[in-house]
Design an enzyme around this catalytic site. Structure first.
Site: not given
Ligand code: F6R
Length: 241
Positions: A67, A136, A138, A143
């Site tokens: 992303d 959450n 995701h 989301e």
């Molecule tokens: C990042 C992504 C997000 C993260 C998620 C967890 O490319 O797609 O889904 O993997 O928000 O983020 P951290 O590792 O910072 O807790």
């Protein structure tokens, strides 16, 4: 889903790095799906070291990142382009033309997403997709919502994700409200999926993922339909089920 519980974050990072290195050893021109965020940083650090020590060669590897914020410029330190360069790509011998990250500056987001999907297909598909998980549930920027069968698309971030990611920005108003992301359908087409979760703040969502059924209210539960998913977490993220 297979689960590997490591003692701590270092153990998690080493396990994930070894899996990625093994994938590259078995198939030097592997197609890797990569994630950003805090969790994979340790994994990337170990991969860099493995490269420096001559243990892993990224020469023929292709990558597709999950992303990118939208809109955002590549040279913005909060962009995922910048993150990947800083945390991995500038430290290994990957061919820049083999790196694919969604472009957060395009005006036609739909065309960008379509091209991205086409390039993944042309590469033969993602061999190993690395994922983190949001509090959450995701994955990528998918989301919780009623319908989660999209390919790569433009999405609106939830307030909870904006707040969680504001730690990387000067203030919460600087966090982009939208992102381009691989969809759940894109992720599920990967041959192998490795999801990382570290720390107590992920304990609740990991329990829900392991204990509950499939629900679009927790996007990561969609991974349950995939035949080859490994969750690597540390003890802090796993309370045992
Ligand atoms: C990042 C992504 C997000 C993260 C998620 C967890 O490319 O797609 O889904 O993997 O928000 O983020 P951290 O590792 O910072 O807790």
């Amino acid at each position: 889903m297979r689960i590997i519980v490591c003692d701590d974050y270092d153990g998690l990072s080493l396990t994930a790095a070894k899996m990625i290195a093994s994938q590259i050893l078995l198939k030097p021109n592997s197609v890797l799906g990569l994630a950003t965020g805090s969790t994979p940083v340790g994994t990337y650090n170990i991969l860099m070291k493995m490269y420096a020590d001559g243990e892993t060669d990224f020469k023929d590897v292709l990558t597709f990142n999950l992303d990118e914020y939208y809109p955002i410029r590549d040279d913005n330190p909060q962009s995922y382009h910048y993150f990947m360069k800083e945390h991995l790509f500038s430290k290994i011998n990957i061919n820049p033309s083999n790196v694919h990250i969604l472009n957060g500056t395009v005006t036609d987001a739909a065309a960008e997403c379509k091209t991205f999907e086409r390039l993944i297909k042309k590469s033969g598909g993602i061999d190993l997709q690395l994922l983190g998980i949001g509090k959450n549930g995701h994955i990528g920027f998918n989301e919780p919502e009623a319908n989660l069968n999209a390919g790569t698309h433009l999405t609106k971030l939830t307030q909870s994700t904006i707040e969680a990611n504001s730690r990387f920005f000067e203030n919460v108003d600087d966090v982009p409200t939208h992102a381009l992301t691989m969809g759940i359908a894109t992720i599920l087409r990967s041959k192998k999926i490795v999801l990382l979760a570290s720390g107590e703040e992920k304990q609740h969502i990991i329990s829900s993922l392991l204990e509950g059924g499939i629900s679009t209210a927790i996007p990561a539960t969609m991974l349950k339909v995939h035949p080859d998913v490994t969750i690597i977490c540390d003890r802090a993220a796993y309370k045992g089920v």
